[in-house]
Design a protein around this motif. Structure first.
Motif, PDB file in Angstrom:
ATOM      1  N   ALA A   1       2.864  -5.142  12.324  1.00 41.76           N
ATOM      2  CA  ALA A   1       2.022  -3.858  12.949  1.00 41.76           C
ATOM      3  C   ALA A   1       2.124  -2.564  11.830  1.00 41.76           C
ATOM      4  O   ALA A   1       2.394  -1.346  11.750  1.00 41.76           O
ATOM      5  CB  ALA A   1       1.996  -2.879  14.021  1.00 41.76           C
ATOM      6  N   ASN A   2       4.193  -2.953  11.370  1.00 40.31           N
ATOM      7  CA  ASN A   2       4.797  -1.798  10.757  1.00 40.31           C
ATOM      8  C   ASN A   2       3.840  -2.209   8.836  1.00 40.31           C
ATOM      9  O   ASN A   2       3.563  -2.731   8.194  1.00 40.31           O
ATOM     10  CB  ASN A   2       5.951  -1.864  10.239  1.00 40.31           C
ATOM     11  CG  ASN A   2       6.719  -0.916   9.450  1.00 40.31           C
ATOM     12  OD1 ASN A   2       6.475  -0.629   8.448  1.00 40.31           O
ATOM     13  ND2 ASN A   2       7.650  -0.314  10.391  1.00 40.31           N
ATOM     14  N   SER A   3       3.158  -0.641   8.671  1.00 43.96           N
ATOM     15  CA  SER A   3       2.830  -0.890   7.143  1.00 43.96           C
ATOM     16  C   SER A   3       3.243  -0.906   5.769  1.00 43.96           C
ATOM     17  O   SER A   3       3.157  -1.690   4.976  1.00 43.96           O
ATOM     18  CB  SER A   3       1.852   0.854   7.261  1.00 43.96           C
ATOM     19  OG  SER A   3       2.992   2.052   7.552  1.00 43.96           O
TER      20      SER A   3
ATOM     21  N   TYR B   1       3.872   4.457  16.313  1.00 49.79           N
ATOM     22  CA  TYR B   1       2.990   4.071  15.304  1.00 49.79           C
ATOM     23  C   TYR B   1       2.023   4.902  15.774  1.00 49.79           C
ATOM     24  O   TYR B   1       2.456   5.939  15.840  1.00 49.79           O
ATOM     25  CB  TYR B   1       2.925   3.209  16.339  1.00 49.79           C
ATOM     26  CG  TYR B   1       3.713   1.572  16.303  1.00 49.79           C
ATOM     27  CD1 TYR B   1       3.595   0.959  15.130  1.00 49.79           C
ATOM     28  CD2 TYR B   1       4.738   1.392  17.383  1.00 49.79           C
ATOM     29  CE1 TYR B   1       4.633   0.057  15.191  1.00 49.79           C
ATOM     30  CE2 TYR B   1       5.925   0.561  16.903  1.00 49.79           C
ATOM     31  CZ  TYR B   1       5.664  -0.967  15.494  1.00 49.79           C
ATOM     32  OH  TYR B   1       6.432  -1.039  16.020  1.00 49.79           O
ATOM     33  N   PHE B   2       0.374   4.925  15.921  1.00 52.13           N
ATOM     34  CA  PHE B   2      -0.163   5.573  15.651  1.00 52.13           C
ATOM     35  C   PHE B   2      -0.209   6.983  16.882  1.00 52.13           C
ATOM     36  O   PHE B   2      -0.422   8.061  17.020  1.00 52.13           O
ATOM     37  CB  PHE B   2      -1.753   5.017  15.726  1.00 52.13           C
ATOM     38  CG  PHE B   2      -1.830   3.976  14.590  1.00 52.13           C
ATOM     39  CD1 PHE B   2      -2.320   5.105  13.388  1.00 52.13           C
ATOM     40  CD2 PHE B   2      -2.331   3.109  15.060  1.00 52.13           C
ATOM     41  CE1 PHE B   2      -2.436   3.881  11.741  1.00 52.13           C
ATOM     42  CE2 PHE B   2      -2.295   2.122  13.413  1.00 52.13           C
ATOM     43  CZ  PHE B   2      -2.646   2.550  12.231  1.00 52.13           C
TER      44      PHE B   2
ATOM     45  N   ASP C   1       4.685   6.256   7.916  1.00 53.18           N
ATOM     46  CA  ASP C   1       2.699   6.935   7.913  1.00 53.18           C
ATOM     47  C   ASP C   1       1.583   6.764   9.003  1.00 53.18           C
ATOM     48  O   ASP C   1       1.400   7.358   8.705  1.00 53.18           O
ATOM     49  CB  ASP C   1       2.549   5.662   5.559  1.00 53.18           C
ATOM     50  CG  ASP C   1       2.800   6.606   5.315  1.00 53.18           C
ATOM     51  OD1 ASP C   1       3.780   7.554   4.941  1.00 53.18           O
ATOM     52  OD2 ASP C   1       2.816   5.904   4.150  1.00 53.18           O
ATOM     53  N   GLN C   2       2.419   5.807   9.241  1.00 51.14           N
ATOM     54  CA  GLN C   2       1.168   5.155  10.624  1.00 51.14           C
ATOM     55  C   GLN C   2       1.655   6.592  11.529  1.00 51.14           C
ATOM     56  O   GLN C   2       0.361   6.782  12.085  1.00 51.14           O
ATOM     57  CB  GLN C   2       2.065   3.772  11.782  1.00 51.14           C
ATOM     58  CG  GLN C   2       1.309   2.565  10.282  1.00 51.14           C
ATOM     59  CD  GLN C   2       2.137   1.408  11.337  1.00 51.14           C
ATOM     60  OE1 GLN C   2       3.309   0.722  11.054  1.00 51.14           O
ATOM     61  NE2 GLN C   2       1.203   0.969  12.068  1.00 51.14           N
TER      62      GLN C   2
ATOM     63  N   VAL D   1      -0.131   8.719  10.503  1.00 51.38           N
ATOM     64  CA  VAL D   1      -2.197   9.438  10.931  1.00 51.38           C
ATOM     65  C   VAL D   1      -2.645   9.661  12.018  1.00 51.38           C
ATOM     66  O   VAL D   1      -3.514   9.897  12.857  1.00 51.38           O
ATOM     67  CB  VAL D   1      -2.239   7.897   9.999  1.00 51.38           C
ATOM     68  CG1 VAL D   1      -4.325   7.609  10.755  1.00 51.38           C
ATOM     69  CG2 VAL D   1      -2.145   7.889   9.411  1.00 51.38           C
TER      70      VAL D   1
ATOM     71  N   SER E   1       7.289   6.513   3.567  1.00 49.88           N
ATOM     72  CA  SER E   1       7.027   4.607   3.205  1.00 49.88           C
ATOM     73  C   SER E   1       5.641   4.359   2.200  1.00 49.88           C
ATOM     74  O   SER E   1       6.312   3.457   0.996  1.00 49.88           O
ATOM     75  CB  SER E   1       5.790   4.519   4.461  1.00 49.88           C
ATOM     76  OG  SER E   1       5.381   3.077   3.916  1.00 49.88           O
TER      77      SER E   1
ATOM     78  N   SER F   1       2.637   3.835   2.178  1.00 44.92           N
ATOM     79  CA  SER F   1       2.437   2.726   1.927  1.00 44.92           C
ATOM     80  C   SER F   1       0.522   2.354   1.796  1.00 44.92           C
ATOM     81  O   SER F   1       0.322   3.883   0.885  1.00 44.92           O
ATOM     82  CB  SER F   1       2.196   2.680   3.576  1.00 44.92           C
ATOM     83  OG  SER F   1       1.219   3.552   4.760  1.00 44.92           O
TER      84      SER F   1
ATOM     85  N   LEU G   1      -2.233   3.553   3.488  1.00 43.56           N
ATOM     86  CA  LEU G   1      -2.590   4.078   4.962  1.00 43.56           C
ATOM     87  C   LEU G   1      -2.445   5.651   4.226  1.00 43.56           C
ATOM     88  O   LEU G   1      -2.903   6.707   4.616  1.00 43.56           O
ATOM     89  CB  LEU G   1      -1.603   4.053   5.504  1.00 43.56           C
ATOM     90  CG  LEU G   1      -2.039   2.856   6.781  1.00 43.56           C
ATOM     91  CD1 LEU G   1      -1.236   3.245   8.311  1.00 43.56           C
ATOM     92  CD2 LEU G   1      -3.127   3.193   7.528  1.00 43.56           C
ATOM     93  N   SER G   2      -1.337   5.516   3.409  1.00 45.40           N
ATOM     94  CA  SER G   2      -1.750   7.919   2.727  1.00 45.40           C
ATOM     95  C   SER G   2      -2.113   7.250   1.942  1.00 45.40           C
ATOM     96  O   SER G   2      -2.176   8.891   2.189  1.00 45.40           O
ATOM     97  CB  SER G   2       0.122   7.266   2.397  1.00 45.40           C
ATOM     98  OG  SER G   2       0.068   7.024   0.885  1.00 45.40           O
TER      99      SER G   2
END
Length: 336
Positions: A70-72, A223-224, A249-250, A253, A276, A278, A280-281
């Motif tokens: 699950a890690n981005s 995590y989120f 980053d997770q 978010v 990170s 990632s 996602l950023s």
């Protein structure tokens, strides 16, 4: 099923010659090799993998231990590492440990039974040197590469980002924007990555003479959900922070969701920096400022070191990437 003996009869050579053509063709003359290869093709012979392992003493199998999927940060590291190893003829045996030491030990036992030639460990480790003792002992038998820092494990090559410096850059940037009330959303500081990020945060705060307020420093799950809950806790304080450095980053978010659902704006009411670099950023709005730690380069470097160790070549004990602060629209000047 066609055997090596059948090939030898068809090519009118010894079984030893057939074996050499399969395993060390450079030792066989071109004429003889051509005869054996013609017989192999004609009889549709496929070498038995186990038998070949017994002859060559090699499985071409590398173990890869990862704490979760699950890690981005992890996917790009794994993709780069696996691609490089496969291009060099190795197969990867992946196990997920759930960051559980007992499960990690079981996974290692299985890998050793499968006769892996080396093991790569991805992810943060406990700061307790005794927790990594087995890895240090194992490194005397087979090549071990850690993608992070591994306290107390001699002989283990480590590939990592300078997380102290990255956290320092992120916090300093917020300070230079005029923020004085800066929070740290972090993971469990008994683990290397979070221990070092807190250290970098504190160094920046101390350099600029700002107090480290304990109510602003929250350890949560990385995590989120963890980011959301920790951010809501900060926003409920009588004097909430105006900026946050978030160690993943997770988590960032998740914090975004908490800030926006509370009716606040980014960066007008809260500036946010993640860690990170990632994908996602760049996927959130406004785009997240973050510390890039070069995931693909990290995976490639780990593969390069593993290949060197497998060949018996000299290797670096430490490869440390210098982080880069990526400034985006999630940060703005502090309100006066």
């Amino acid at each position: 099923m066609t055997t090596i003996y059948d090939i030898a009869v068809a090519a009118k050579v010894s079984t030893a010659t057939v074996s050499r053509v399969i395993n060390t063709p450079e030792l066989v003359s071109e004429k003889t090799r051509a005869k054996v290869e013609e017989a192999i093709e004609k009889l549709h012979y496929a070498p038995n993998a186990l038998a070949r392992e017994l002859v060559t003493k090699s499985t071409n199998l590398i173990g890869l231990l990862i704490p979760d999927i699950a890690n981005s940060f992890s996917p790009a590291v794994v993709d780069s590492f696996v691609g490089e190893m496969e291009r060099n003829g190795y197969n990867i045996f992946v196990s997920i440990t759930d960051a559980d030491p007992e499960k990690e030990n079981k996974c290692i036992d299985i890998m050793l039974k499968k006769r892996v030639e080396g093991i790569v460990l991805l992810g943060t480790r406990r700061m307790d040197r005794l927790a990594n003792e087995r890895i240090g002992i194992l490194a005397r038998r087979i090549p071990i590469v850690a993608i992070d820092y591994m306290p107390g494990a001699e002989g283990v090559c480590c590939v990592r980002c300078d997380e102290i410096l990255g956290a320092f850059y992120a916090t300093e940037y917020l300070i230079q924007l005029g923020h004085k009330r800066i929070a740290l959303l972090n993971g469990n500081e008994e683990y290397t990555t979070y221990y070092y990020k807190r250290k970098g945060y504190r160094q920046a705060m101390e350099k600029y003479g700002l107090p480290v307020r304990e109510e602003y420093c929250i350890a949560t799950t990385p995590y989120f959900r963890g980011g959301y809950e920790a951010c809501m806790q900060l926003l409920s304080l009588p004097e909430p922070p105006t900026a946050m450095f978030i160690s993943g980053d997770q988590m960032a978010v998740g914090a975004y969701n908490a800030i926006l659902s509370s009716g606040l704006k980014i960066p007008d009411d809260m500036s946010v920096v993640g860690f990170s670099g990632s994908p996602l950023s760049k996927a959130v709005y406004p785009p997240l400022s973050t510390v890039s730690q070069y995931a693909r380069e990290t995976g490639s470097a780990a593969a390069g070191i593993m290949l060197q160790k497998l060949r018996g070549e000299e290797t670096k004990e430490r490869v440390v990437f210098q982080p880069t602060l990526v400034k985006r629209a999630s940060c703005g000047p502090a309100k006066q």
